[in-house]
Design a protein around this motif. Structure first.
Motif, PDB file in Angstrom:
ATOM      1  N   UNK A  38      -7.959  68.130 -65.149  1.00  0.00           N
ATOM      2  CA  UNK A  38      -7.965  69.268 -66.105  1.00  0.00           C
ATOM      3  C   UNK A  38      -9.653  69.675 -66.441  1.00  0.00           C
ATOM      4  N   UNK A  39      -9.671  70.584 -67.248  1.00  0.00           N
ATOM      5  CA  UNK A  39     -10.948  71.241 -67.499  1.00  0.00           C
ATOM      6  C   UNK A  39     -11.399  70.364 -68.706  1.00  0.00           C
ATOM      7  N   UNK A  90      -5.800  74.284 -68.816  1.00  0.00           N
ATOM      8  CA  UNK A  90      -6.316  74.541 -67.702  1.00  0.00           C
ATOM      9  C   UNK A  90      -6.624  73.381 -66.744  1.00  0.00           C
ATOM     10  N   UNK A  91      -6.152  73.481 -65.551  1.00  0.00           N
ATOM     11  CA  UNK A  91      -6.515  72.390 -64.487  1.00  0.00           C
ATOM     12  C   UNK A  91      -6.615  72.881 -63.130  1.00  0.00           C
ATOM     13  N   UNK A  92      -7.311  72.222 -62.200  1.00  0.00           N
ATOM     14  CA  UNK A  92      -7.422  72.593 -60.881  1.00  0.00           C
ATOM     15  C   UNK A  92      -6.886  71.616 -59.808  1.00  0.00           C
ATOM     16  N   UNK A  93      -6.346  71.872 -58.762  1.00  0.00           N
ATOM     17  CA  UNK A  93      -6.034  71.187 -57.561  1.00  0.00           C
ATOM     18  C   UNK A  93      -6.896  71.567 -56.621  1.00  0.00           C
ATOM     19  N   UNK A  94      -6.816  70.372 -55.618  1.00  0.00           N
ATOM     20  CA  UNK A  94      -7.714  70.473 -54.342  1.00  0.00           C
ATOM     21  C   UNK A  94      -6.760  69.671 -53.289  1.00  0.00           C
ATOM     22  N   UNK A  95      -6.588  70.436 -52.284  1.00  0.00           N
ATOM     23  CA  UNK A  95      -5.660  70.032 -50.990  1.00  0.00           C
ATOM     24  C   UNK A  95      -6.291  69.989 -49.589  1.00  0.00           C
ATOM     25  N   UNK A  96      -5.601  69.230 -48.784  1.00  0.00           N
ATOM     26  CA  UNK A  96      -5.874  69.440 -47.514  1.00  0.00           C
ATOM     27  C   UNK A  96      -5.525  70.578 -46.858  1.00  0.00           C
ATOM     28  N   UNK A 155     -13.256  76.171 -45.403  1.00  0.00           N
ATOM     29  CA  UNK A 155     -12.901  76.180 -43.998  1.00  0.00           C
ATOM     30  C   UNK A 155     -12.358  74.947 -43.460  1.00  0.00           C
ATOM     31  N   UNK A 156     -12.365  74.046 -44.263  1.00  0.00           N
ATOM     32  CA  UNK A 156     -11.713  72.574 -44.019  1.00  0.00           C
ATOM     33  C   UNK A 156     -10.943  71.963 -45.171  1.00  0.00           C
ATOM     34  N   UNK A 157     -10.445  70.875 -44.801  1.00  0.00           N
ATOM     35  CA  UNK A 157      -9.356  70.101 -45.992  1.00  0.00           C
ATOM     36  C   UNK A 157     -10.133  69.906 -47.033  1.00  0.00           C
ATOM     37  N   UNK A 158      -9.854  69.963 -48.381  1.00  0.00           N
ATOM     38  CA  UNK A 158     -10.459  69.496 -49.514  1.00  0.00           C
ATOM     39  C   UNK A 158     -10.214  68.385 -49.908  1.00  0.00           C
ATOM     40  N   UNK A 159     -11.150  67.627 -50.273  1.00  0.00           N
ATOM     41  CA  UNK A 159     -11.164  66.177 -50.603  1.00  0.00           C
ATOM     42  C   UNK A 159     -11.253  66.141 -52.140  1.00  0.00           C
ATOM     43  N   UNK A 160     -12.118  66.902 -52.747  1.00  0.00           N
ATOM     44  CA  UNK A 160     -12.526  66.577 -54.318  1.00  0.00           C
ATOM     45  C   UNK A 160     -12.732  67.941 -54.848  1.00  0.00           C
ATOM     46  N   UNK A 161     -12.364  67.836 -56.318  1.00  0.00           N
ATOM     47  CA  UNK A 161     -12.706  69.110 -57.080  1.00  0.00           C
ATOM     48  C   UNK A 161     -13.087  68.812 -58.333  1.00  0.00           C
ATOM     49  N   UNK A 162     -13.960  69.260 -59.114  1.00  0.00           N
ATOM     50  CA  UNK A 162     -14.175  68.874 -60.654  1.00  0.00           C
ATOM     51  C   UNK A 162     -14.762  70.090 -61.459  1.00  0.00           C
TER      52      UNK A 162
END
Length: 792
Positions: free
Chosen positions: A600-601, A607-613, A636-643
């Motif tokens: 979440x923001x 509002x929230x964000x998601x990150x994926x491989x 360009x590669x799989x996402x591990x983290x978002x904040x």
């Protein structure tokens, strides 16, 4: 002249006779050679070969060394050997008895052991040239007197990875230092140590050999700016370095000669993209860190050496010379390594056996300014903490004597912020050795001295500075006062929870937190009702259980503490109502692959964000029933983290293998690409978080032992923090990390060990303090009790 030498030989034979010891042929041979050199009017030097000596030879040889002091022997060279059986204490006693006549000591192939090397390092030697390799120490600490030492060769010391802060202060005349094929990798700590060497002119962590026309040259020649190129024979390799003699005119020449711990990264060989890495090894640099020279960047870059796949082409007087790198230490593969070294060590004349030219210095200054922060907050010069405090006090005093006609100042907040930043910059700049300390929690606090904590996830409290919670691989929840290292609340697993992967504090209810484990268990705990003792931990008042979310990896609460989201090894996320304890909805197929993290923001509850491989990061709004994202940003590669940044202005996205970018949260455009070097590993999972609000970011990866600190606005690297194992054969890697929300330039790192066991521990780092935690005996004592301490 010859009579004096013969008399010395006779005295040695007399000593042997008196002590009932047969004269050693190697010593007699050395005395004979010294006599021959004197008769040829050459330098009268005596060579002592330790590998031909036994303990029984010590006493007569010691008497000989006393005679040497009064003889015409000008210099003594001591050589070790792989077959040496002489007691190490005897060898040191001989060297120290010789005193000022001791010229060269070569211990490359001698195994005298750790105590011998510790004694040598702490008490020092009077030699001019010291050549040794060691596998006993990972951190070099030479604190004895080495006042005459001008050449030090540490090549192939394959455990050596760093230095004590004052390691080289005892070597004011050291001019040549070689550390090829060591494990040294941290640019900042290395330069900080080397900056204590005022006479250093020749440094190497690798060798560039000329290989024009597919034939290896016996050396390389490069003259520029009236500086002699350092000749080095390919056949003699780096051993020739230990025979370097330096004359008063700073010209470096080779003397012909016919003579010959604890952290191991060798098992974690990095797969480098050499075409990318060697693009940063080309020579180019400047003396000053201040304003750039008046030359365009385009002009400088056009004059740089051409590099490709481990080769370097240098243009000298219209001739192209091609070089190949050999014996490189890991530090050589750091981005802009050569720029960094020459910019911060302006006295160097040679780096990696290539001369440093004027164009190299000019380009280095530009490249350093573009890629590194000399001090935090773009400060250009180091300041005294005392002077900063004095300016602040004077400013405050002057503000009290303002006349009534003067307009009030509205810059107080800005001024205070400026002073705070100046103080932080001064403290961070005072040392490259930050205070690093393992969070040590005694299981005695919970009434069970046999409990062994294995942390897997942790979070600082958002409003109480001293609180931190961590979850373990065994499903435990432990709330600690991390300032005094005491357990506040302890929640055992009771079989309900497996490895705890999700933790999130509630902001408006500071005693409550959400915890989720990989078996899908989701619970709300109130730590006010959770006692620290195991015997009382069955009491579960205030605990709320939610519907399970299979293979959970992440939980996060919104800004109003009304809702939380859970994600896991699936394409779905679930929305929960905290007040009612119900799962409200499951949003399906939000990505093409599983969703690693949902956040979440910090200020908008919807509002929230998601990150994926699947390489995508998506922003969603609950008010729009998240069927379609507000936008999608791809890596360009799989996402591990978002904040989110603390003010929600940015999104920080971390993808596999150090792909770290900062996006504008409003529309997903790339604001900053941090350009951290990749390792080539598809398993190098990278995580990044904000530090000091949104001023800086900290980034670490699970296949690397380093945490990088970068400016969030410019992308420039401020510091690297290296994690070091505490035992031979162990390595530490970054599993997770967080910036302290209350203390500038403070952070914690969840570090995991590999080989021989999969231990983990939380490491606290304070860049504003300069004490080296690993040097404190009390810290070693505290860490030596694995049955009672977190992380073993």
């Amino acid at each position: 002249m010859a009579i004096a030498i013969q008399t010395l030989e006779e005295r040695y034979i007399d000593s042997c006779s008196r002590l009932d010891v047969l004269p050693n042929p190697a010593i007699l041979s050395g005395l004979f050679k010294a006599d021959v050199r004197k008769n040829r009017r050459e330098s009268c030097t005596l060579e002592i070969l330790l590998e031909y000596l036994k303990d029984i030879d010590f006493n007569p040889l010691l008497e000989l060394c006393l005679e040497i002091i009064e003889s015409e022997i000008e210099a003594v060279d001591i050589r070790g050997g792989s077959a040496c059986v002489l007691n190490g204490e005897y060898a040191l006693a001989l060297m120290r008895t010789i005193g000022q006549r001791l010229r060269s000591v070569d211990l490359q192939d001698t195994s005298f052991g750790k105590e011998f090397l510790r004694d040598l390092a702490q008490r020092g030697l009077t030699c001019q040239i010291l050549d040794f390799r060691t596998s006993h120490f990972r951190k070099l600490n030479m604190m004895g007197e080495f006042m005459r030492l001008h050449t030090l060769n540490l090549d192939y010391s394959n455990s050596l990875s760093s230095f004590k802060e004052d390691c080289f202060t005892c070597m004011p005349n050291l001019r040549c230092l070689s550390m090829c094929e060591t494990r040294v990798s941290n640019l900042w700590m290395t330069v900080a140590a080397l900056s204590k060497l005022p006479s250093l002119v020749d440094l190497r962590f690798q060798n560039w050999f000329c290989c024009n026309d597919s034939t290896h040259s016996s050396g390389s020649t490069d003259r520029d700016d009236k500086t002699d190129f350092f000749h080095l024979s390919c056949s003699s390799s780096i051993r020739a370095f230990s025979n370097v003699l330096i004359n008063p005119d700073s010209q470096i020449v080779i003397e012909d000669s016919s003579d010959d711990s604890e952290m191991d990264f060798s098992s974690q060989q990095r797969l480098y993209d050499y075409e990318d890495l060697f693009s940063n090894v080309a020579p180019r640099m400047d003396v000053e860190i201040g304003p750039w020279n008046e030359v365009s960047l385009e002009t400088l870059l056009n004059k740089r050496e051409e590099v490709s796949a481990g080769f370097l082409t240098r243009h000298v007087s219209g001739v192209s010379l091609k070089y190949k790198s050999c014996n490189a230490s890991p530090i050589c593969f750091e981005k802009h390594y050569r720029d960094f070294m020459i910019a911060l060590l302006p006295q160097l004349k040679f780096l990696d056996n290539l001369s440093i030219r004027k164009i190299d210095r000019e380009t280095a200054s530009v490249m350093f300014s573009q890629n590194f922060e000399y001090l935090p907050f773009k400060r250009k010069h180091k300041e005294s903490i005392v002077s900063i405090l004095q300016r602040r006090e004077i400013k405050a005093s002057n503000s009290h004597v303002r006349t009534s006609k003067q307009k009030p100042s509205y810059t107080l907040g800005t001024s205070q912020c400026s002073y705070t930043r100046s103080l932080c910059a001064a403290k961070v700049g005072s040392s490259a050795w930050p205070f690093v300390h393992t969070l040590s929690i005694s299981s005695n606090d919970i009434g069970d001295e046999n409990t062994f904590f294995r942390p897997r996830q942790f979070e600082y409290h958002p409003s109480i500075p001293h609180l931190m919670v961590f979850g373990t691989l065994d499903g435990e929840i432990v709330v600690v006062n991390h300032e005094v290292e005491k357990i506040i609340s302890y929640i055992p697993s009771f079989g309900d929870m497996n490895s705890v992967l999700g933790l999130c504090w509630l902001k408006n209810y500071p005693s409550k937190l959400i915890a989720g484990s990989d078996n899908g268990s989701l619970k709300l705990y109130d730590i006010k009702n959770m006692p620290p003792k195991v015997a009382d931990a069955h009491y579960s008042a205030g605990t709320v259980s939610f519907d399970e979310f299979d293979q959970l990896t992440s939980v996060h609460v919104n800004s109003m503490d009304e809702l939380f989201l859970a994600s896991g090894y699936s394409k779905n996320i679930a929305l929960y109502d905290i007040t009612s304890g119900r799962r409200l909805q499951v949003f399906t197929d939000m990505h093409q692959e599983h969703i690693n993290v949902v956040k979440f923001s910090n200020h908008s509850p919807s509002i929230f964000a998601t990150s994926s491989f699947d390489q995508d990061v998506k922003l969603w709004d609950l008010r729009q029933k998240p069927i379609q994202p507000c936008y999608t940003a791809s890596s360009s590669k799989g996402n591990v983290m978002v904040c989110f940044s603390p003010d929600d202005h940015y999104l920080l996205v971390s993808a596999v293998d150090n792909e770290v970018r900062q996006l504008l949260a409003v529309d997903g455009r790339v604001h900053m690409n941090f350009e951290i070097a990749s390792t080539g590993s598809s398993q190098n999972y990278t995580r990044s978080y904000y530090l000091n609000g949104r001023d800086y970011i900290v980034s670490g990866s699970c296949d690397e032992h380093v945490v990088r600190i970068c400016c969030a606005q410019t992308g420039r690297r401020l510091r690297d923090i290296s994690l070091e194992g505490k035992a031979p054969g162990t390595s530490m890697f970054v599993q997770s990390l967080r910036g302290d929300p209350f203390r500038d330039f403070n952070m914690s790192i969840l570090a995991a060990y590999t080989r021989p066991s999969s231990k983990s521990e939380i490491v606290k780092v304070n860049l504003l303090a300069s004490t080296d935690y690993y040097s404190k005996e009390e810290s070693h004592d505290r860490l030596a009790r694995p049955s009672k301490r977190m992380g073993g």
